[in-house]
Design a protein around this motif. Sequence first.
Motif, short mmCIF file in Angstrom:
data_model
loop_
_atom_site.label_atom_id
_atom_site.label_comp_id
_atom_site.label_asym_id
_atom_site.label_seq_id
_atom_site.Cartn_x
_atom_site.Cartn_y
_atom_site.Cartn_z
N GLY A 163 41.70 64.95 96.68
CA GLY A 163 41.42 66.34 96.34
C GLY A 163 40.15 66.49 95.54
N THR A 164 40.16 65.90 94.33
CA THR A 164 39.04 66.06 93.40
C THR A 164 37.68 65.75 94.04
OG1 THR A 164 40.47 65.60 91.53
CG2 THR A 164 38.12 65.17 91.20
N SER A 209 48.07 58.76 96.67
CA SER A 209 47.23 59.78 96.04
C SER A 209 47.18 59.60 94.53
CB SER A 209 47.82 61.14 96.38
OG SER A 209 47.30 62.11 95.55
N ASN A 229 49.63 73.13 104.25
CA ASN A 229 50.49 72.80 103.11
C ASN A 229 51.37 74.01 102.79
OD1 ASN A 229 49.82 72.83 99.61
ND2 ASN A 229 51.31 71.52 100.56
N GLY A 287 44.59 65.13 90.58
CA GLY A 287 44.18 66.47 90.18
C GLY A 287 45.29 67.48 90.44
N TYR A 339 32.56 75.65 88.04
CA TYR A 339 33.64 74.67 88.21
C TYR A 339 33.08 73.43 88.92
CZ TYR A 339 38.50 73.42 89.83
OH TYR A 339 39.70 72.83 90.09
N ALA A 361 43.57 60.05 91.89
CA ALA A 361 42.30 59.48 91.42
C ALA A 361 41.65 58.56 92.45
CB ALA A 361 42.48 58.77 90.08
N PRO A 397 45.20 69.49 100.06
CA PRO A 397 45.23 70.95 99.86
C PRO A 397 44.98 71.30 98.40
CG PRO A 397 47.46 70.07 100.18
CD PRO A 397 46.51 68.94 100.40
N MET A 398 44.15 72.30 98.16
CA MET A 398 43.86 72.72 96.78
C MET A 398 43.95 74.23 96.65
SD MET A 398 40.85 70.11 95.58
CE MET A 398 39.79 70.24 97.01
N PHE A 399 44.80 74.66 95.74
CA PHE A 399 45.01 76.09 95.51
C PHE A 399 43.68 76.77 95.16
CE2 PHE A 399 47.10 79.53 92.75
CZ PHE A 399 47.46 80.29 93.86
#
Length: 301
Positions: free
Chosen positions: A194-195, A171, A70, A145, A209, A173, A14-16
């Motif tokens: 994530g990244t 988790s 999440n 991340g 980005y 990297a 999950p990424m904000f």
Amino acid sequence: MSLDHLRLPVIQAPMFLLSGPEMVIASCQAGIVGSFPSPNARTIQILDDWLSIITDALANSPKAAPWALNLVMHRSNPRRKEDLRLAVKYRAPIVITALGSPSEAVDAVQSYGGKVYADVTTIEFARRAASAGVDGLALICCGAGGHTGQLSPFAFIDEVRQFFKGEIILSGAIANGRAVRAAQILGADYVYMGTRFIPTKESMAQPDYKAMVVSASGQDIITSDAVTGVKANWLKASLIQAGYDLNNMPPAADINFLEAAGDAKRWRDIWAAGQGVGSVNSQQSIAKVVDQLTNEYEASL
Ligand SMILES: Cc1cc2nc3c(=O)[nH]c(=O)nc-3n(C[C@H](O)[C@H](O)[C@H](O)COP(=O)(O)O)c2cc1C
């Protein structure tokens, strides 16, 4: 709920502000678990709509992998009970809790056969979450991340395995297929990535980005608590762009995860990424990323 038929033991983390229904659906259809943080849906009504879109889309894809929601369990999140109610309404196959105790989610989600994984950054948090009865622990190690742990994965997983018999998600990297295999050798059941997914076509990240992640290497990442009050990994160039002096970073910010507008502004202007950025060299669709990860994984066997 079974994760047996995943193409790879990978959870798109999950990424904000970056992960939403498009990313979740593409991940699940590509054969990995897709997830998003509930605050990405700005209101409870939008969250209800998103969950409806996801469940409808995946109902027509019988081979799709399960999805995960999440939930931010920190007391400063006024929506946590309502969001949990929606997880139950849509029978989220997996709920991943972060930044607070998973206790409230455990009974509610396990009652319909869902799983609860707690995201933890320290051995102490791992012990507490394990005693709350979670099905799995996502161990956020150094180099991750966004909000990051500080422990080496070698140390973290081995210590947690001594007291926790449930599922472990590793988790930090992990950004290529060989690393997925390495995590399994360390004892992980799944990895959290994530990244690797920031510059995908389905990600809601701004074009600049995405481009910055593709061109960055590990040395372009800095760990700092100046932005959110919690240690997190950021792209140095985005901090400079936002007016920070990297040699003179301010003291830790106050922790208030969901003082929603302020938090969103910080994350919109300053871009998080983990030390695995060096493995992310192009903007691809999620289907292509999963193909590439699968090839790398198979080559490593
Ligand atoms: C831009 C970004 C936003 C993130 N937002 C969240 C979030 O809202 N909730 C959460 O639990 N974790 C969040 N994370 C952490 C990820 O879920 C995951 O732990 C991390 O990306 C794993 O490390 P990796 O980026 O090196 O793969 C975020 C990470 C990134 C890169």
